[in-house]
Motif scaffolding. Structure first.
Motif, short mmCIF file in Angstrom:
data_model
loop_
_atom_site.label_atom_id
_atom_site.label_comp_id
_atom_site.label_asym_id
_atom_site.label_seq_id
_atom_site.Cartn_x
_atom_site.Cartn_y
_atom_site.Cartn_z
N ASN A 19 -10.83 38.70 5.51
CA ASN A 19 -10.87 40.15 5.44
C ASN A 19 -9.48 40.63 5.05
OD1 ASN A 19 -12.85 39.35 7.87
ND2 ASN A 19 -13.62 41.18 6.84
N LEU A 20 -9.34 41.02 3.78
CA LEU A 20 -8.04 41.48 3.30
C LEU A 20 -7.68 42.83 3.90
CD1 LEU A 20 -8.56 40.68 -0.49
CD2 LEU A 20 -7.99 39.13 1.38
N PHE A 21 -8.70 43.57 4.25
CA PHE A 21 -8.54 44.88 4.87
C PHE A 21 -9.74 45.06 5.80
CE2 PHE A 21 -9.02 49.42 5.32
CZ PHE A 21 -7.71 49.91 5.34
N PHE A 22 -9.48 45.50 7.03
CA PHE A 22 -10.58 45.62 7.98
C PHE A 22 -10.29 46.78 8.92
CE2 PHE A 22 -13.42 44.05 11.44
CZ PHE A 22 -14.57 43.93 10.66
N GLU A 23 -10.97 47.88 8.66
CA GLU A 23 -10.81 49.07 9.50
C GLU A 23 -12.07 49.23 10.34
OE1 GLU A 23 -10.77 53.52 8.20
OE2 GLU A 23 -8.69 52.83 8.25
N VAL A 24 -11.86 49.44 11.64
CA VAL A 24 -12.96 49.50 12.60
C VAL A 24 -13.10 50.92 13.13
CG1 VAL A 24 -13.88 48.60 14.77
CG2 VAL A 24 -12.54 47.10 13.25
N GLY A 25 -14.30 51.48 13.03
CA GLY A 25 -14.57 52.81 13.55
C GLY A 25 -14.87 52.78 15.03
N ASP A 26 -15.27 53.94 15.54
CA ASP A 26 -15.61 54.06 16.96
C ASP A 26 -16.80 53.18 17.31
OD1 ASP A 26 -13.66 55.97 17.35
OD2 ASP A 26 -15.02 57.65 17.01
N VAL A 27 -16.86 52.78 18.58
CA VAL A 27 -18.04 52.07 19.06
C VAL A 27 -19.21 53.04 19.08
CG1 VAL A 27 -17.49 52.54 21.49
CG2 VAL A 27 -18.95 50.59 20.87
N ALA A 191 -14.63 44.13 22.08
CA ALA A 191 -14.62 44.80 23.38
C ALA A 191 -13.18 45.06 23.83
CB ALA A 191 -15.36 43.94 24.41
N HIS A 192 -12.29 44.12 23.53
CA HIS A 192 -10.89 44.31 23.93
C HIS A 192 -10.25 45.42 23.10
CE1 HIS A 192 -7.32 43.28 26.07
NE2 HIS A 192 -6.65 42.91 24.99
N LEU A 193 -10.61 45.51 21.82
CA LEU A 193 -10.12 46.61 20.99
C LEU A 193 -10.55 47.95 21.59
CD1 LEU A 193 -8.82 47.80 18.41
CD2 LEU A 193 -11.03 47.47 17.28
N ASP A 194 -11.81 48.04 22.01
CA ASP A 194 -12.29 49.28 22.61
C ASP A 194 -11.50 49.61 23.87
OD1 ASP A 194 -14.23 49.58 20.65
OD2 ASP A 194 -15.76 48.51 21.80
N ARG A 195 -11.18 48.60 24.69
CA ARG A 195 -10.40 48.84 25.91
C ARG A 195 -9.00 49.34 25.56
NH1 ARG A 195 -13.14 44.10 27.62
NH2 ARG A 195 -11.37 42.78 27.04
N GLY A 210 -5.53 53.22 16.62
CA GLY A 210 -6.09 54.55 16.51
C GLY A 210 -7.49 54.55 15.92
N VAL A 211 -8.30 55.49 16.36
CA VAL A 211 -9.70 55.53 15.98
C VAL A 211 -9.90 56.40 14.74
CG1 VAL A 211 -12.01 56.15 16.75
CG2 VAL A 211 -10.38 55.22 18.38
N ARG A 212 -10.77 55.95 13.86
CA ARG A 212 -11.10 56.73 12.67
C ARG A 212 -12.61 56.79 12.59
NH1 ARG A 212 -8.08 55.89 6.96
NH2 ARG A 212 -9.03 57.62 5.84
N ARG A 213 -13.16 57.99 12.54
CA ARG A 213 -14.62 58.15 12.64
C ARG A 213 -15.36 57.49 11.48
NH1 ARG A 213 -16.22 59.59 17.74
NH2 ARG A 213 -14.57 60.84 18.65
N THR A 214 -14.84 57.67 10.27
CA THR A 214 -15.51 57.08 9.10
C THR A 214 -14.55 56.10 8.45
OG1 THR A 214 -16.72 59.15 8.75
CG2 THR A 214 -16.70 57.55 6.94
N PRO A 215 -14.68 54.81 8.75
CA PRO A 215 -13.76 53.83 8.18
C PRO A 215 -13.87 53.78 6.66
CG PRO A 215 -15.07 52.88 9.96
CD PRO A 215 -15.69 54.19 9.63
N GLU A 216 -12.74 53.55 6.01
CA GLU A 216 -12.75 53.41 4.56
C GLU A 216 -11.62 52.47 4.14
OE1 GLU A 216 -10.13 57.35 3.35
OE2 GLU A 216 -12.32 57.45 3.29
N VAL A 217 -11.83 51.78 3.03
CA VAL A 217 -10.83 50.85 2.52
C VAL A 217 -9.75 51.63 1.78
CG1 VAL A 217 -10.43 48.94 0.92
CG2 VAL A 217 -12.44 48.93 2.39
N ASP A 218 -8.52 51.29 2.04
CA ASP A 218 -7.37 51.90 1.37
C ASP A 218 -7.50 51.69 -0.13
OD1 ASP A 218 -4.85 52.48 0.29
OD2 ASP A 218 -3.77 51.59 1.95
N PRO A 219 -7.47 52.76 -0.94
CA PRO A 219 -7.56 52.60 -2.39
C PRO A 219 -6.49 51.68 -2.96
CG PRO A 219 -7.83 54.90 -1.79
CD PRO A 219 -7.42 54.18 -0.55
#
Length: 315
Positions: A19-27, A191-195, A210-219
């Motif tokens: 995963n060259l880029f991996f952004e995780v949104g809210d659970v 689960a640890h990320l959420d904690r 930090g949480v981002r509601r709509t994850p997106e890949v950096d252009p």
């Protein structure tokens, strides 16, 4: 019901991924997370042989520790074979012989590569010819990384990571991997990320927490890939799971620092870890880094990407 066999034995090879880029949104309410990922298939492969059988069975070997890989119906490749048989009405079973080279529970999608290889192998063995689109639909039912293991190359994944769009990547990117014998559980890392996010309160947290509601890949990631520019890519790589993985396995920090100080453009945790991936400027730089890390007593592997997805090698 389908019973016709096209071959006595089919060999399929499927790649691991980074995963060259991996952004995780809210659970979400169901416990899962929306993500935005830039995947790249790399030249560390899983080999799967499929042959006719009255039942569904699997044997597992390889160059990595496979003691934790289940050989029963929990095995993702075996589940893939059963799913295809149910979809097509195939009356018989299959024996899968899996040779693993991707680190187990290492954040590189080895189990998903096994499942992708099993789908392709059984489709060829049984002559079911369900087509690429249907294989991808079946793969998505098995796990978010399975469709990419079928596709290979470089792609952007959204949703749960299984909504894929191919991405242009010019040239070759060279990586040095540091696998670890003791894996990390992907659900445990999430689960640890959420904690950590709950503890931080979000607002003043580091970018990867930090949480981002709509994850997106950096252009900028896409621009670097299109340009075939590893230096530009190194400036944009990101993995939101990295902080959680390092918190669970803090000894990985020393290896990351050693790679960073030994010629890597950037080092990162691969997926949910604990495999570490170091991007280098070219193949010669990767070889030099591999030698340095090996001399420090580490197992270092030189791989490159992008490479093709799951494909038949012989029938």
């Amino acid at each position: 019901m389908t019973t016709h066999l096209v071959a006595d034995r089919v060999h399929v090879r499927a790649p691991g991924k980074l995963n060259l880029f991996f952004e995780v949104g809210d659970v979400q309410a169901d416990g899962y997370h929306d993500v935005a990922s830039a995947y790249q298939a790399v030249s560390l492969y899983e080999d799967v042989w499929a042959e006719p059988s009255d039942d569904f069975t699997v044997s597992i070997a390889g160059a990595v520790d496979v003691s934790g890989v289940p050989a029963d119906d929990r095995n993702l490749a075996l589940r893939a074979a059963r799913l295809l048989a149910k979809k097509t009405g195939h009356a018989g079973g299959v024996h899968l012989d899996i040779h693993k080279y991707v680190p187990v529970a290492g954040g590189m999608g080895g189990g998903s590569a096994d499942a992708a290889a099993a789908l392709v192998a059984c489709d060829a063995l049984w002559g079911t010819d369900v087509g690429t689109a249907e294989l991808h639909r079946l793969g998505a039912r098995l796990g978010a990384d399975v469709p990419f293991a079928l596709m290979g190359g470089t792609a952007i994944g959204t949703g749960r990571g299984d909504q894929l769009n191919p991405a242009l990547a010019k040239g070759r990117f060279d990586w040095v991997l540091l696998p670890t014998d003791a894996g990390l559980s992907t659900p445990e890392v999430y689960a640890h990320l959420d904690r950590l996010r709950d503890q931080s309160g979000g607002g003043s947290a580091p970018r990867e927490i930090g949480v981002r509601r709509t994850p997106e890949v950096d252009p900028g990631v896409l621009q670097a890939l299109r340009a075939g520019d590893p230096v530009a890519l190194a400036e944009r790589v990101r993995n939101d799971l990295q902080t959680a993985a390092l918190s669970l396995r803090p000894q990985l920090r020393d290896a990351l620092e050693l790679g960073d100080h030994s010629g890597a453009l950037v080092g990162m945790v691969s997926g949910s870890g604990p495999t570490l991936a170091f991007l280098t400027a070219d193949a010669e730089s990767a070889l030099e880094l591999q030698v340095t890390l090996s001399a420090a007593g580490m197992t270092a592997l030189h791989v490159h990407g992008p490479v093709a997805g799951a494909r038949v090698m012989s029938m």
